[in-house]
Design a protein around this motif. Structure first.
Motif, PDB file in Angstrom:
ATOM      1  N   ASP A 385       0.834  -1.106   0.117  1.00 21.75           N
ATOM      2  CA  ASP A 385       0.061  -0.064  -0.022  1.00 21.75           C
ATOM      3  C   ASP A 385       0.764   1.174   0.109  1.00 21.75           C
ATOM      4  O   ASP A 385       1.666   1.286   0.865  1.00 21.75           O
ATOM      5  CB  ASP A 385      -0.870  -0.113   1.283  1.00 21.75           C
ATOM      6  N   GLU A 386       0.853   2.278  -0.878  1.00 19.01           N
ATOM      7  CA  GLU A 386       1.667   3.177  -1.161  1.00 19.01           C
ATOM      8  C   GLU A 386       1.542   4.191   0.042  1.00 19.01           C
ATOM      9  O   GLU A 386       2.318   5.106   0.403  1.00 19.01           O
ATOM     10  CB  GLU A 386       1.408   3.964  -2.357  1.00 19.01           C
ATOM     11  N   SER A 387       0.251   4.375   0.684  1.00 21.43           N
ATOM     12  CA  SER A 387       0.062   5.284   1.838  1.00 21.43           C
ATOM     13  C   SER A 387       0.678   4.569   2.930  1.00 21.43           C
ATOM     14  O   SER A 387       1.330   5.693   3.647  1.00 21.43           O
ATOM     15  CB  SER A 387      -1.437   5.353   2.019  1.00 21.43           C
ATOM     16  N   VAL A 388       0.847   3.502   3.154  1.00 24.95           N
ATOM     17  CA  VAL A 388       1.566   2.885   4.185  1.00 24.95           C
ATOM     18  C   VAL A 388       2.970   3.176   4.173  1.00 24.95           C
ATOM     19  O   VAL A 388       3.711   3.787   4.932  1.00 24.95           O
ATOM     20  CB  VAL A 388       1.162   1.363   4.347  1.00 24.95           C
ATOM     21  N   MET A 389       3.601   2.888   2.800  1.00 26.56           N
ATOM     22  CA  MET A 389       4.982   3.232   2.627  1.00 26.56           C
ATOM     23  C   MET A 389       5.338   4.915   2.966  1.00 26.56           C
ATOM     24  O   MET A 389       6.258   5.041   3.449  1.00 26.56           O
ATOM     25  CB  MET A 389       5.271   2.785   1.344  1.00 26.56           C
ATOM     26  N   LYS A 390       4.508   5.622   2.417  1.00 22.08           N
ATOM     27  CA  LYS A 390       4.688   7.072   2.798  1.00 22.08           C
ATOM     28  C   LYS A 390       4.710   7.320   4.436  1.00 22.08           C
ATOM     29  O   LYS A 390       5.352   8.251   4.743  1.00 22.08           O
ATOM     30  CB  LYS A 390       3.488   7.813   1.979  1.00 22.08           C
ATOM     31  N   SER A 391       3.701   6.909   4.936  1.00 24.40           N
ATOM     32  CA  SER A 391       3.967   7.035   6.378  1.00 24.40           C
ATOM     33  C   SER A 391       5.021   6.488   7.172  1.00 24.40           C
ATOM     34  O   SER A 391       5.711   7.112   7.891  1.00 24.40           O
ATOM     35  CB  SER A 391       2.766   6.290   7.114  1.00 24.40           C
ATOM     36  N   PHE A 392       5.472   5.166   6.765  1.00 22.50           N
ATOM     37  CA  PHE A 392       6.723   4.657   6.891  1.00 22.50           C
ATOM     38  C   PHE A 392       8.099   5.671   6.641  1.00 22.50           C
ATOM     39  O   PHE A 392       8.710   5.808   7.459  1.00 22.50           O
ATOM     40  CB  PHE A 392       6.898   3.319   6.394  1.00 22.50           C
ATOM     41  N   SER A 393       7.983   6.209   5.519  1.00 26.49           N
ATOM     42  CA  SER A 393       9.111   6.966   5.228  1.00 26.49           C
ATOM     43  C   SER A 393       9.018   8.351   5.854  1.00 26.49           C
ATOM     44  O   SER A 393      10.246   8.603   6.498  1.00 26.49           O
ATOM     45  CB  SER A 393       8.916   7.343   3.376  1.00 26.49           C
ATOM     46  N   LEU A 394       8.008   8.657   6.453  1.00 23.89           N
ATOM     47  CA  LEU A 394       7.840  10.051   7.070  1.00 23.89           C
ATOM     48  C   LEU A 394       8.357   9.942   8.364  1.00 23.89           C
ATOM     49  O   LEU A 394       9.341  10.753   8.952  1.00 23.89           O
ATOM     50  CB  LEU A 394       6.341  10.277   7.188  1.00 23.89           C
ATOM     51  N   LEU A 395       8.497   8.556   9.121  1.00 21.35           N
ATOM     52  CA  LEU A 395       9.101   8.398  10.212  1.00 21.35           C
ATOM     53  C   LEU A 395      10.377   8.225  10.163  1.00 21.35           C
ATOM     54  O   LEU A 395      11.214   8.166  11.084  1.00 21.35           O
ATOM     55  CB  LEU A 395       8.331   6.978  11.018  1.00 21.35           C
ATOM     56  N   GLY A 396      10.956   8.197   9.122  1.00 25.23           N
ATOM     57  CA  GLY A 396      12.424   8.069   8.935  1.00 25.23           C
ATOM     58  C   GLY A 396      13.130   6.677   8.794  1.00 25.23           C
ATOM     59  O   GLY A 396      14.077   6.493   8.833  1.00 25.23           O
ATOM     60  N   PHE A 397      12.134   5.589   8.420  1.00 27.21           N
ATOM     61  CA  PHE A 397      12.745   4.262   8.349  1.00 27.21           C
ATOM     62  C   PHE A 397      12.794   3.911   6.756  1.00 27.21           C
ATOM     63  O   PHE A 397      13.035   2.562   6.754  1.00 27.21           O
ATOM     64  CB  PHE A 397      11.573   3.490   8.974  1.00 27.21           C
ATOM     65  N   SER A 398      12.777   4.685   5.941  1.00 29.29           N
ATOM     66  CA  SER A 398      12.952   4.232   4.575  1.00 29.29           C
ATOM     67  C   SER A 398      13.146   5.681   3.746  1.00 29.29           C
ATOM     68  O   SER A 398      13.037   6.637   4.005  1.00 29.29           O
ATOM     69  CB  SER A 398      11.874   3.375   4.202  1.00 29.29           C
TER      70      SER A 398
END
Length: 458
Positions: A385-398
């Protein structure tokens, strides 16, 4: 993490010479009492576990007390998005670690210098991976070969083995062939553990300050490791080598000896711990999920065939990336980060005064049911899910926002999982209960055991 909080608040008081405050109407917080919430944190077992309860009680924006001074904690993706955007000039994990070690962090430098140091540091890690990938592959294949030789009934302690792998990989790739000698690695590991154990606990509960012997041990280990780093700098300076190490890249960037020593200390300390624990948790989660192993094995077959992984093939291993991202999330690998508020700001209308310490309760966010469906389930497919990946990236994990040490760890872990799952099936030991110890980096409380057998997946 509390160690950083105490240091940062003390640092701000000395620097600014003023008592920090938050308007009482701005953010819900625990009631003040003389010693603040230190004992509450100790009683909960860790700062992360304290923050879980704090945000359950007071919501996603809350504050708590250290002595007479408040700290703000943000516990949801929306609040972090509002705060992170204007505060990206320095890496929060690196800032915390440098502060604990007494080194100059990005918040103590001019913006231009901080950005230059960050660029050099990240570039050195990228070059290290590129130039030393064959060495990394060799170290991983040696470990996998050892596991292949074990009988199916043998219990394999993955914490001990994978910490050893991380130590060898980081020291040899950071400092060179000197650390191909096991005696040098053992010496490094002894000092590393003495330093990291106090960073994770001694500062947290205040016990380090109360124990002369422990303070002396910590200071001795730190001084010895700094001495080793300086000696390697001198050995490598002006000497040609076929191997381009992390330290060589810093030398080429014309940093001072002190700067090279500090950057090398941060990379070797954090790189070992993050890499080891990402690998440990990934192997653990694979061992309890046959379905995930099968899907990963199929991807490895499709992309690699029977060949070992290469650096240019890693980006094609999309499912492997999802497994590692879900490992970071499910394990709450780095549960807390922090920044000093550079200018007065607002989050959801709550005023955060300049120079306030702001904690990112990442461990809380990573288990937030409003952000993650079935957050306590290990499910790599959620990252399709692209929105999940965006949230994960926002947290500094990718992506570009991931801390450099984590990007390094992702590469090592991808190589490890590729080699393991191509050749072996991983199984958990029945009856084993794996519990987490939440520090700067989350690790199992005790060693974690698996059994292995030859892979027969099709």
């Amino acid at each position: 993490m509390l160690d950083f909080v105490i240091f940062a608040v003390t640092f701000v008081v000395i620097l600014v010479g003023a008592v920090l405050y938050l308007p009482a109407v701005s953010i819900q917080c625990l009631l003040f009492y003389r010693d603040g919430n230190l004992q509450d944190i100790v009683n909960k077992g860790s700062l992360h576990e304290f923050l879980v309860g704090l945000h359950e009680q007071f919501g996603s924006v809350a504050s708590f007390w250290f002595g007479r001074r408040p700290v703000v904690s943000l516990g949801s993706v929306d609040q972090l998005r509002q705060h992170i955007n204007p505060n990206r000039t320095t890496d929060s994990f690196e800032t915390m670690l440098k502060s604990l070690l007494g080194y100059q962090s990005g918040t103590g430098m001019a913006v231009t210098e901080a950005l230059m140091r960050k660029k050099v540091y990240e570039g050195a890690i990228n070059k290290t991976l590129d130039k030393n990938f064959p060495l990394l592959l060799k170290l991983v294949e040696e470990l996998v070969g050892k596991w292949e030789s074990y009988p199916e009934s043998q219990h394999t302690p993955i914490c001990a083995h994978l910490l050893g792998l991380a130590m060898k990989a980081v020291t040899q790739m950071a400092m060179g062939a000197r650390f191909a000698d096991d005696a040098e690695v053992i010496r490094f590991r002894k000092n590393h553990e003495a330093i990291w154990s106090e960073i994770g606990k001694g500062f947290l509960d205040g016990s380090l300050e109360k124990s002369y012997s422990r303070k002396a041990c910590y200071a001795s280990a730190l001084a010895e490791m700094e001495s080793v780093l300086k000696s390697v700098i001198k050995e490598n300076s002006g000497r040609g080598s076929n191997q381009l190490t992390f330290m060589d890249s810093l030398l080429q960037a014309k940093l001072s000896e002190r700067q090279i020593m500090e950057e090398s200390m941060v990379f070797t300390l954090a790189g070992c711990v993050i890499t080891a624990n990402l690998c440990i948790w990934a192997v653990h989660f694979l061992s309890v999920s046959e379905t995930v192993q099968e899907k990963l094995h199929q991807e490895l077959t499709d992309v690699l065939g029977d060949e070992p992984v290469s650096l240019d093939k890693i980006p094609q291993l999309r499912y492997c990336q999802q497994v590692l991202s879900e490992t970071v999330r499910a394990a709450k690998l780095t549960p807390i980060a922090a920044r000093l508020q550079e200018v007065e700001g607002k989050v959801d209308g709550h005023v955060i005064p300049k120079e306030t310490l702001v904690i990112y309760a990442l461990g809380v966010v990573l288990q937030d049911a409003d952000t993650w469906t079935l957050p306590y389930r290990f499910d790599p497919d959620r990252f399709t899910d692209e929105s999940v990946m965006k949230s994960f990236s926002l947290l500094g994990f990718s992506g570009n926002q991931a801390c450099p040490e984590l990007r390094f760890a992702y590469t090592v872990a991808a190589v490890l999982l590729s080699a393991l799952v191509q050749k072996l099936r991983l199984h958990r030991v029945e009856g084993q209960v794996v519990e987490s110890r939440y520090e700067l980096v989350t690790r199992p409380k005790d060693d974690t055991w698996i059994t292995v057998r030859q892979s027969k997946m099709i």
